[in-house]
Structures are given as C-alpha cells and as structure tokens.
Design an enzyme around this catalytic site. Structure first.
Site, PDB file in Angstrom:
ATOM      1  CG  ASP A 172       0.057   7.412  -3.261  1.00  0.00           C
ATOM      2  OD1 ASP A 172      -0.315   8.444  -3.582  1.00  0.00           O
ATOM      3  OD2 ASP A 172      -0.335   7.662  -1.187  1.00  0.00           O
ATOM      4  CG  ASP A 217      -2.141   0.426   1.028  1.00  0.00           C
ATOM      5  OD1 ASP A 217      -2.805   0.522   0.141  1.00  0.00           O
ATOM      6  OD2 ASP A 217      -2.156   1.384   1.659  1.00  0.00           O
ATOM      7  CG  HIS A 218      -0.578   4.514   0.823  1.00  0.00           C
ATOM      8  ND1 HIS A 218      -1.182   6.319   0.517  1.00  0.00           N
ATOM      9  CD2 HIS A 218      -1.370   4.662   1.877  1.00  0.00           C
ATOM     10  CE1 HIS A 218      -2.477   6.365   0.718  1.00  0.00           C
ATOM     11  NE2 HIS A 218      -2.479   5.180   1.798  1.00  0.00           N
ATOM     12  CG  HIS A 274      -6.783   5.152   1.009  1.00  0.00           C
ATOM     13  ND1 HIS A 274      -5.392   4.734   0.827  1.00  0.00           N
ATOM     14  CD2 HIS A 274      -7.021   4.581  -0.593  1.00  0.00           C
ATOM     15  CE1 HIS A 274      -5.214   3.805   0.177  1.00  0.00           C
ATOM     16  NE2 HIS A 274      -5.252   4.123  -0.836  1.00  0.00           N
TER      17      HIS A 274
HETATM   18  O1  G3H Z   1      -3.821   3.023   2.932  1.00  0.00           O
HETATM   19  C1  G3H Z   1      -4.149   2.755   4.323  1.00  0.00           C
HETATM   20  C2  G3H Z   1      -5.330   3.853   5.164  1.00  0.00           C
HETATM   21  O2  G3H Z   1      -5.506   4.396   3.906  1.00  0.00           O
HETATM   22  C3  G3H Z   1      -6.013   3.914   6.320  1.00  0.00           C
HETATM   23  O3  G3H Z   1      -5.983   5.004   7.222  1.00  0.00           O
HETATM   24  O4  G3H Z   1      -5.656   4.748   9.336  1.00  0.00           O
HETATM   25  O5  G3H Z   1      -7.518   6.156   8.673  1.00  0.00           O
HETATM   26  O6  G3H Z   1      -7.669   3.546   8.799  1.00  0.00           O
HETATM   27  P1  G3H Z   1      -6.835   5.136   8.275  1.00  0.00           P
HETATM   28 ZN    ZN Z   2      -4.555   5.018   2.426  1.00  0.00          ZN
END
Ligand code: G3H
Ligand code: ZN
Length: 277
Positions: free
Chosen positions: A106, A84-85, A206
């Site tokens: 990202d 992720d990201h 997200h």
């Molecule tokens: O990519 C991960 C998420 O967007 C988690 O966001 O920690 O605010 O739930 P959060």
């Molecule tokens: Zn995120």
C-alpha cells in the site's frame, strides 16, 4: 483443503463473472467464521490479515498467520491467505514464510513516482516468491489515502501505473470508504467501467462494508473482482456479543459470548459471498 493461491481464486472468479470476497481476520475466530461462511455459501473466499491486525498482535505476524492458514487447510472451502495494506517492507517480506498467496503493498499515500518505485520493487520481490501482488492508486496529491470519500482514481494514470509496476491487482478509489458503519456508499459506476477498460488486470474494491448489496452487484458487473470486507464482520460480532452479555450479566466464560459473535460473522461472510456470486 490445501491453501489455494490467491491469484487462482481471483482468476477463477473473473472468468465466472463474479467477485471473490476477501474478509479481514483480526482474531482466530474471524478466520473460523470466514471458513464457516464460505462453506455455507459453497464458494471460495480470501482470508486477509492487515498490517494493523499484525500491530494489534504485538507486531507478530506468525501467530495469526499460522492460525489462519491452519483454519483454511481444515476447511472444505477453497480459501486463500492475503496480507493486506502493508506499508512496512519488512513485514511484506515475512509473508513468504507463512503460506500467503498474495500481498497488498500500500503506497497509496505516497507521491505518484514514489508509489510507482516502491510498488515495482514489491512486485519484483513478490513475483520471485510466487505471490500475487495488489497495490493501490488513489489520487495524485490525495492526502487521506485512496479511500477517503471523494477521492477518485484517474483511469489513464491507472493504466500507466499498472504498466510501470507490473502489479497483478489494482485497488482503486471509486467512492467507497473504509470503516463505514452503515451501508450508504454510492460508487462511481461509470468510473469503474472506465478503469476496467483501461487496465487488463482485476480491480479491487476496498471499504466494501459500507457499500449496499445492489451497488456491489453493479461493481462486480463493471469489473471489480476482489471485494474487501472487514468492518461488517465486526459489526456482526460486536452486536451479537453485546446482546449475549446483556442477556446474561453473570457470564464469564468467553466461549459463551464469542460463539454467537463468530456465528454472526459467518452469516455476514455468507451474505456477502451470495451477493458477489
Ligand atoms: O482492506 C480491507 C478493506 O478495505 C475493508 O474495509 O472494513 O470498510 O469493509 P471495510
Ligand atoms: Zn482496505
């Protein structure tokens, strides 16, 4: 169970009109809690590792990725692994070695044209390696990324972005915000509907920890499919650990206080999955 490709879990959730929870794993115990929560809820889930979590683990993807993949394989729930990201292209390319079914490139803080070019390249690379690729589109000129409060994705631009990049899932800015400690975010539901009508691919939300249950239900009904949750697990974990440490000031065995922390995260996971189903 073998690891399930992320694209399959997302497609199945979409067909069934529900969301699939994608939960951030920082440590082994997060992955175990995600498996426990998914098993308790009787539903699939995605274990995701962020670039920031990799940085925390001394910039090594392997140890946590292998642990998460093994936890998933040892679970009776259908689980996928997502990176992720990712902004670092070198890291992105390591995902092919560790059982990931998907990656999120990202480029949300880049200028639009740069985001398109970099995302297109990530998609081409991902598809040659059998990966489902997510990317993010915030606001042109947005300086704080796509998930700062007030940032919104333009539906027409989202459609053009998807066509230009060939991406499989799109994270959009619709009112949620990362790392909220309370669940007070108000989503822009008409905008979610507009974006969902403008693109053919599944949408990703997200910052879902800060979104109230009813808002999440409405978001899924309007077209959100992959629902990313991270902070809520850590709120549960840290609260339970604090409580244990306060109740037993002499404790030194980490298993004593990590166990209730892991249970608390599993409860959070099961709760979110229930809301999305
Ligand atoms: O990519 C991960 C998420 O967007 C988690 O966001 O920690 O605010 O739930 P959060
Ligand atoms: Zn995120």
């Amino acid at each position: 169970m073998p690891l399930i490709p992320t694209g399959e879990l997302v497609a199945q959730a979409r067909v069934e009109g529900r969301g699939v929870g994608a939960f951030n794993a920082i440590c082994l115990e997060h992955a175990e809690a995600i498996a426990m929560g998914a098993e308790a809820a009787g539903q699939s889930a995605i274990i995701q590792i962020s670039e920031n979590a990799v940085k925390f683990h001394r910039r090594q993807l392997g140890p946590l990725a292998v642990a998460c993949a093994q936890v998933a394989r040892g679970s009776s729930a259908s689980l996928a692994l997502h990176l992720d990201h990712v902004e670092d292209v070198e890291l992105l390319r390591q995902s092919a070695d560790f059982g990931f079914g998907s990656v999120m490139y990202d480029g949300s803080t880049l200028a639009y044209d740069e985001n398109v070019a970099a995302t297109r390249e990530a998609v081409q690379w991902g598809h040659t390696h059998g990966l489902w690729v997510e990317s993010e589109l915030g606001e042109v000129g947005g300086k704080d990324g796509a998930h700062a409060p007030g940032v919104r994705t333009n539906p027409f631009e989202a459609a053009a972005f998807v066509t230009a990049t060939g991406v499989d899932g799109l994270a959009v800015a619709v009112g949620s915000s990362h790392a909220m400690l309370d669940r007070s975010a108000a989503l822009d539901h008409p905008l979610i509907t507009e974006i969902a009508a403008a693109v053919t691919i599944p949408l990703v939300l997200h910052g879902s920890s800060g979104v109230p249950d009813e808002e999440l239900r409405q978001a899924v009904a309007a077209g959100m499919v992959k629902i990313n949750v991270g902070t809520a697990l850590n709120i549960g974990f840290t609260g339970a650990v604090r409580e244990y440490l306060a109740s037993d000031p002499k404790v030194v065995d980490p298993r004593k206080y990590i166990s209730p922390g892991r249970e608390a995260m599993a409860d959070v996971v099961a709760h979110f999955i229930g809301v999305l189903s």
